[in-house]
Design an enzyme around this catalytic site. Structure first.
Site, PDB file in Angstrom:
ATOM      1  N   ASP A 191      -7.647   4.111   3.466  1.00  0.00           N
ATOM      2  CA  ASP A 191      -6.478   4.943   3.152  1.00  0.00           C
ATOM      3  C   ASP A 191      -5.306   4.600   4.074  1.00  0.00           C
ATOM      4  OD1 ASP A 191      -5.117   6.795   1.595  1.00  0.00           O
ATOM      5  OD2 ASP A 191      -5.774   8.525   2.782  1.00  0.00           O
TER       6      ASP A 191
ATOM      7  N   LYS B  40      -1.729   3.966   4.862  1.00  0.00           N
ATOM      8  CA  LYS B  40      -0.452   4.363   4.270  1.00  0.00           C
ATOM      9  C   LYS B  40       0.458   4.846   5.399  1.00  0.00           C
ATOM     10  CE  LYS B  40      -2.232   8.986   3.250  1.00  0.00           C
ATOM     11  NZ  LYS B  40      -2.537   9.937   2.187  1.00  0.00           N
TER      12      LYS B  40
ATOM     13  N   ASN C 107      -0.490   7.788   7.608  1.00  0.00           N
ATOM     14  CA  ASN C 107      -1.691   7.603   8.429  1.00  0.00           C
ATOM     15  C   ASN C 107      -1.489   6.601   9.555  1.00  0.00           C
ATOM     16  OD1 ASN C 107      -3.123   9.481   7.014  1.00  0.00           O
ATOM     17  ND2 ASN C 107      -4.248   8.021   5.778  1.00  0.00           N
TER      18      ASN C 107
END
Length: 162
Positions: free
Chosen positions: A40, A42, A45
């Site tokens: 994940d 992105k 993050n």
């Protein structure tokens, strides 16, 4: 501060943004060398600490690359569709590997260079369809006059003549 907020701030510059992406790539390499796939990557993050160093956050859906532990169910689509590689968008967890994180980091870089995510849609389903089926438009289409984008992509100095 998240990378998303940082790239929208006055502190953001293309050279510094590229340094941050390079540092995140090094951190991902370390995670991958230790058998961890984030799944994940992105801008929200990726956090920028007070010293300006990027930190990868939210390993909530991470998994081991040897699949010795995987708390997700087969066929589940986990992650953020806008930054998701096609193999992850289809829900087939088998092919997801460290390359998936690199793809997602490339999508982050795309957003830094163009000012928009690589895929857009009205809802998650539409975005997932585009991730799986469409090729991205060129960076220069969205920000053709952005200083330095052409030189970064081509490795050449920008032409001073318009």
């Amino acid at each position: 501060i998240s990378l998303r907020d940082w790239i929208r701030s006055d502190d953001a510059s293309l050279p510094r943004s590229l340094e941050i992406v390079r540092e995140v790539a090094k951190a991902l390499a370390h995670a991958h060398e230790n058998g961890v796939i984030h799944r994940d990557i992105k801008p929200p993050n990726i956090l920028i600490d007070r010293k300006g160093q990027p930190r990868i956050a939210d390993f909530g859906i991470a998994r081991r690359d040897d699949a010795s532990w995987d708390l997700t169910r087969t066929g589940a689509i986990l992650g953020t569709p806008i930054y998701m590689p096609p193999e992850q968008a289809t829900g087939r967890l088998g092919p997801v590997s460290s390359r998936s994180d690199i793809y997602s980091l490339g999508a982050v870089l795309y957003e830094i260079l163009t000012g928009r995510p690589p895929f857009q849609g009205k809802n998650h389903h539409e975005i997932l369809e585009r991730v799986v089926a469409e090729l991205n438009s060129g960076v220069m289409f969205f920000r053709p006059h952005s200083p330095g984008v052409q030189s970064v992509l081509t490795g050449q100095r920008p032409n001073p003549q318009p």
